[in-house]
Scaffold this motif. Sequence first.
Motif, PDB file in Angstrom:
ATOM      1  N   LYS A  20       0.834  -1.207   0.000  1.00 12.57           N
ATOM      2  CA  LYS A  20       0.000   0.000   0.000  1.00 12.57           C
ATOM      3  C   LYS A  20       0.869   1.256   0.000  1.00 12.57           C
ATOM      4  O   LYS A  20       0.587   2.221  -0.715  1.00 12.57           O
ATOM      5  CB  LYS A  20      -0.925  -0.008   1.216  1.00 12.57           C
ATOM      6  CG  LYS A  20      -1.961   1.064   1.207  1.00 12.57           C
ATOM      7  CD  LYS A  20      -2.908   0.905   2.382  1.00 12.57           C
ATOM      8  CE  LYS A  20      -3.979   1.967   2.371  1.00 12.57           C
ATOM      9  NZ  LYS A  20      -4.901   1.819   3.486  1.00 12.57           N
ATOM     10  N   ASP A  21       1.959   1.238   0.783  1.00  9.38           N
ATOM     11  CA  ASP A  21       2.881   2.376   0.813  1.00  9.38           C
ATOM     12  C   ASP A  21       3.546   2.570  -0.544  1.00  9.38           C
ATOM     13  O   ASP A  21       3.699   3.699  -1.019  1.00  9.38           O
ATOM     14  CB  ASP A  21       3.959   2.171   1.884  1.00  9.38           C
ATOM     15  CG  ASP A  21       3.421   2.297   3.295  1.00  9.38           C
ATOM     16  OD1 ASP A  21       2.305   2.817   3.465  1.00  9.38           O
ATOM     17  OD2 ASP A  21       4.127   1.864   4.231  1.00  9.38           O
ATOM     18  N   PHE A  25       3.310   5.833  -3.009  1.00  6.41           N
ATOM     19  CA  PHE A  25       4.501   6.530  -3.499  1.00  6.41           C
ATOM     20  C   PHE A  25       4.480   6.636  -5.024  1.00  6.41           C
ATOM     21  O   PHE A  25       4.758   7.699  -5.582  1.00  6.41           O
ATOM     22  CB  PHE A  25       5.764   5.801  -3.029  1.00  6.41           C
ATOM     23  CG  PHE A  25       7.031   6.410  -3.539  1.00  6.41           C
ATOM     24  CD1 PHE A  25       7.500   7.602  -3.021  1.00  6.41           C
ATOM     25  CD2 PHE A  25       7.746   5.809  -4.555  1.00  6.41           C
ATOM     26  CE1 PHE A  25       8.666   8.178  -3.503  1.00  6.41           C
ATOM     27  CE2 PHE A  25       8.900   6.366  -5.045  1.00  6.41           C
ATOM     28  CZ  PHE A  25       9.362   7.559  -4.508  1.00  6.41           C
ATOM     29  N   ILE A  26       4.141   5.556  -5.700  1.00  9.08           N
ATOM     30  CA  ILE A  26       4.093   5.565  -7.167  1.00  9.08           C
ATOM     31  C   ILE A  26       3.030   6.538  -7.656  1.00  9.08           C
ATOM     32  O   ILE A  26       3.250   7.295  -8.608  1.00  9.08           O
ATOM     33  CB  ILE A  26       3.849   4.144  -7.699  1.00  9.08           C
ATOM     34  CG1 ILE A  26       5.095   3.292  -7.459  1.00  9.08           C
ATOM     35  CG2 ILE A  26       3.489   4.161  -9.175  1.00  9.08           C
ATOM     36  CD1 ILE A  26       4.897   1.813  -7.716  1.00  9.08           C
ATOM     37  N   ARG A  30       3.763   9.888  -9.930  1.00  8.45           N
ATOM     38  CA  ARG A  30       3.043  10.060 -11.186  1.00  8.45           C
ATOM     39  C   ARG A  30       2.312  11.409 -11.218  1.00  8.45           C
ATOM     40  O   ARG A  30       2.352  12.130 -12.207  1.00  8.45           O
ATOM     41  CB  ARG A  30       2.026   8.926 -11.379  1.00  8.45           C
ATOM     42  CG  ARG A  30       1.315   9.017 -12.723  1.00  8.45           C
ATOM     43  CD  ARG A  30       0.077   8.161 -12.788  1.00  8.45           C
ATOM     44  NE  ARG A  30      -0.882   8.636 -11.810  1.00  8.45           N
ATOM     45  CZ  ARG A  30      -1.556   7.857 -10.965  1.00  8.45           C
ATOM     46  NH1 ARG A  30      -1.370   6.567 -10.969  1.00  8.45           N
ATOM     47  NH2 ARG A  30      -2.405   8.373 -10.110  1.00  8.45           N
ATOM     48  N   ASP A  31       1.667  11.770 -10.098  1.00  7.37           N
ATOM     49  CA  ASP A  31       0.938  13.038 -10.049  1.00  7.37           C
ATOM     50  C   ASP A  31       1.885  14.234 -10.111  1.00  7.37           C
ATOM     51  O   ASP A  31       1.576  15.243 -10.764  1.00  7.37           O
ATOM     52  CB  ASP A  31       0.077  13.101  -8.787  1.00  7.37           C
ATOM     53  CG  ASP A  31      -1.086  12.119  -8.825  1.00  7.37           C
ATOM     54  OD1 ASP A  31      -1.396  11.598  -9.919  1.00  7.37           O
ATOM     55  OD2 ASP A  31      -1.679  11.860  -7.762  1.00  7.37           O
ATOM     56  N   LEU A  32       3.036  14.146  -9.444  1.00  7.01           N
ATOM     57  CA  LEU A  32       4.018  15.233  -9.519  1.00  7.01           C
ATOM     58  C   LEU A  32       4.563  15.383 -10.941  1.00  7.01           C
ATOM     59  O   LEU A  32       4.779  16.504 -11.412  1.00  7.01           O
ATOM     60  CB  LEU A  32       5.160  14.993  -8.534  1.00  7.01           C
ATOM     61  CG  LEU A  32       4.801  15.164  -7.061  1.00  7.01           C
ATOM     62  CD1 LEU A  32       5.974  14.740  -6.187  1.00  7.01           C
ATOM     63  CD2 LEU A  32       4.390  16.587  -6.755  1.00  7.01           C
TER      64      LEU A  32
END
Length: 68
Positions: A20-21, A25-26, A30-32
């Motif tokens: 889940k962590d 993080f992924i 991706r959003d950044l």
Amino acid sequence: MRSSAGILVASASKRRADAKDNTLFIDLVRDLHWINSDIAAAGYPLVQAAGLLSSSRIRNALPAGAPR
């Protein structure tokens, strides 16, 4: 003392938490990346209109000691 079944359950629970962590993080990276792409796409025409955009990012530098 914990039983072997209890240890296996705790281990499986830890793996789920780690997965889940990692997923979080992924998703964050991706959003950044998406935000950075949007900012670059919005800024490119502004920089180009201001005449600050180079035709190439490669320098025309000669190696040290080369004749000019």
